[in-house]
Motif scaffolding. Sequence first.
Motif, short mmCIF file in Angstrom:
data_model
loop_
_atom_site.label_atom_id
_atom_site.label_comp_id
_atom_site.label_asym_id
_atom_site.label_seq_id
_atom_site.Cartn_x
_atom_site.Cartn_y
_atom_site.Cartn_z
N LEU A 102 -26.15 30.86 51.47
CA LEU A 102 -26.95 31.95 52.02
C LEU A 102 -28.25 31.37 52.57
CD1 LEU A 102 -27.34 35.19 51.81
CD2 LEU A 102 -28.66 34.67 49.76
N LYS A 103 -28.82 32.03 53.58
CA LYS A 103 -30.07 31.51 54.16
C LYS A 103 -31.26 31.79 53.24
CE LYS A 103 -29.21 30.97 59.03
NZ LYS A 103 -28.24 31.96 59.59
N HIS A 104 -31.36 33.04 52.74
CA HIS A 104 -32.57 33.38 51.99
C HIS A 104 -32.30 34.19 50.73
CE1 HIS A 104 -34.65 32.25 55.67
NE2 HIS A 104 -33.90 33.11 56.33
N ALA A 105 -32.97 33.77 49.64
CA ALA A 105 -33.01 34.58 48.42
C ALA A 105 -34.48 34.71 48.05
CB ALA A 105 -32.25 33.88 47.30
N LEU B 288 -31.41 27.42 44.06
CA LEU B 288 -30.10 27.37 43.39
C LEU B 288 -29.19 28.49 43.92
CD1 LEU B 288 -31.03 26.81 39.61
CD2 LEU B 288 -29.90 25.17 41.13
N ILE B 289 -29.79 29.68 44.10
CA ILE B 289 -29.00 30.83 44.58
C ILE B 289 -28.52 30.59 46.02
CG2 ILE B 289 -29.06 33.30 45.17
CD1 ILE B 289 -31.15 33.67 42.91
N THR B 290 -29.43 30.18 46.89
CA THR B 290 -29.02 30.03 48.30
C THR B 290 -27.95 28.94 48.44
OG1 THR B 290 -30.96 28.65 48.67
CG2 THR B 290 -31.10 30.93 49.38
N LYS B 291 -28.09 27.87 47.68
CA LYS B 291 -27.11 26.78 47.77
C LYS B 291 -25.74 27.26 47.29
CE LYS B 291 -29.46 22.71 47.17
NZ LYS B 291 -30.13 22.06 46.06
N LYS B 292 -25.71 27.87 46.12
CA LYS B 292 -24.45 28.32 45.54
C LYS B 292 -23.80 29.40 46.41
CE LYS B 292 -21.67 29.03 41.90
NZ LYS B 292 -20.76 27.97 41.52
N ASP C 34 -30.97 37.32 57.21
CA ASP C 34 -31.83 37.77 58.31
C ASP C 34 -33.28 37.33 58.06
OD1 ASP C 34 -33.54 39.28 59.92
OD2 ASP C 34 -32.19 41.01 59.95
N PRO C 35 -33.79 36.42 58.89
CA PRO C 35 -35.14 35.88 58.63
C PRO C 35 -36.24 36.95 58.63
CG PRO C 35 -34.31 35.17 60.78
CD PRO C 35 -33.18 35.86 60.09
N LYS C 36 -36.03 38.00 59.39
CA LYS C 36 -37.04 39.07 59.45
C LYS C 36 -37.08 39.86 58.13
CE LYS C 36 -39.55 42.00 62.17
NZ LYS C 36 -40.84 41.84 61.63
N ILE C 37 -35.89 40.18 57.62
CA ILE C 37 -35.82 40.89 56.33
C ILE C 37 -36.42 40.02 55.23
CG2 ILE C 37 -34.24 41.78 54.54
CD1 ILE C 37 -32.46 42.88 56.74
N TYR C 38 -36.13 38.72 55.29
CA TYR C 38 -36.64 37.80 54.28
C TYR C 38 -38.18 37.76 54.32
CZ TYR C 38 -37.83 33.38 52.06
OH TYR C 38 -38.40 32.41 51.26
N GLN C 39 -38.70 37.62 55.51
CA GLN C 39 -40.16 37.53 55.66
C GLN C 39 -40.84 38.80 55.14
OE1 GLN C 39 -41.75 37.67 59.65
NE2 GLN C 39 -43.22 36.07 59.17
N LEU C 40 -40.29 39.93 55.51
CA LEU C 40 -40.86 41.21 55.04
C LEU C 40 -40.73 41.35 53.53
CD1 LEU C 40 -39.79 43.67 57.87
CD2 LEU C 40 -42.12 42.98 57.28
#
Length: 395
Positions: free
Chosen positions: A52-55, A45-49, A200-206
């Motif tokens: 954004l790529k990642h929450a 819901l957050i990413t759609k609204k 940032d996919p790296k920040i998300y993964q970490l």
Amino acid sequence: MPGFEIFDAKEKQGLLEVIDKGFTFRYNFDGVRNHVWKAKEFESLITKKFNLKHAHLVSSGTAALTTALAAAGIGAGDEVIVPAFTFVASWEVLLFAGAIPVVADIDESLTIDPKHLEEKITSRTKAVNLVHMCGATGNLNEIKRICDKHNLILIEDACQSTGATYNGQYLGTIGQVGTLSFDSVKTISCGEGGAVLTNDPKIYQLAHQLSDHGHDHIGSDRGAESHPIIGYNYRISEMNAAVGVAQFNKIDKILAIQRKNKKILKDFLAQFSEVSFRQISDPEGDNASFLSIFLPTGERTLEVHRKLQEESATGVFYWYINNWHYLKNWEHILNLKFPANLPISLNSNLPDYNKADYSISDSIMKRSLSFLINLSWDEKEIEKRLAIFSKVFYK
Ligand SMILES: *Cc1c(COP(=O)(O)O)cnc(C)c1O
């Protein structure tokens, strides 16, 4: 501001769904959860609204900040510029990370003043923690420009500004990493909870790994997963996430009520010549959880605050003397009262925060009052406030 004011059957229903059919743990256990995935639902819901790529949900806004710092590579010895007007968590997370908080002044936007920001940058500066206080922000463009110029990470603490935007972009999604809080008095409230926002996919993964003991969450058989890094437990429970889903579905309604109520108060206060308003660079994006004003002097502000209290006005905050949001009032932080000998207590590079120059922030804080905007007000409640304002402010 507090989303709990409009808790109803939707939040109850979400909780019951977890108890009746689901499972309280946010990961795995596919066999027992009957496809109930509240944390995942809330995140999408957050990413759609927010476009954004990642929450990534965690257990609190403080946990989100802690996770965001580490995931963005900010740690021991790194200087991070942070405002003196903020919530105490901004300081706690830096100190526990072993980073060195560097105090920034604020301006009449109640957020970091870009004018003096560059003077605070040294070769050890790694990031700026821009805290979007009281539902809105100031000159974000200029602060971002300075961060980009000096290659600094921009952290946006949007814990008090869920749903607010700046030039059409949601606060928390503009810097490299952002945070939200869903604690019991925030715009969206799920009891306890927070989110790390990033493209940032790296920040998300970490962030994912850090907040769950380093698990990589690949594959459904918990225990067979590997641990690429050392992590911790900052997980949100499915019960909190269920309440969060119901609340987040009401975000447009919450913002509309806040904006309507704030406008009535603001339009009314505009008639008093001694009152001026907080500078908000993009007023349309204000989430309107607070109305913040300025008076001509500190003495007059103290007097108005006292009179408002005598009139039993609720939800009036004089942050300058209140113990929640101003560094100068935090004796424990100023004097670095750690509970034990933590690595940071051995760091001799920490400045003496008692000796920092607070004159610019003081001059702003002294003259500022904030009014909480409630969701539950009816016409009578609003009228009562306007009548009190008429008694207290000068034309
Ligand atoms: C509330 C808040 C936090 C911390 O959030 P919790 O969920 O209470 O841990 C961090 N920063 C700001 C500006 C806040 O207002």
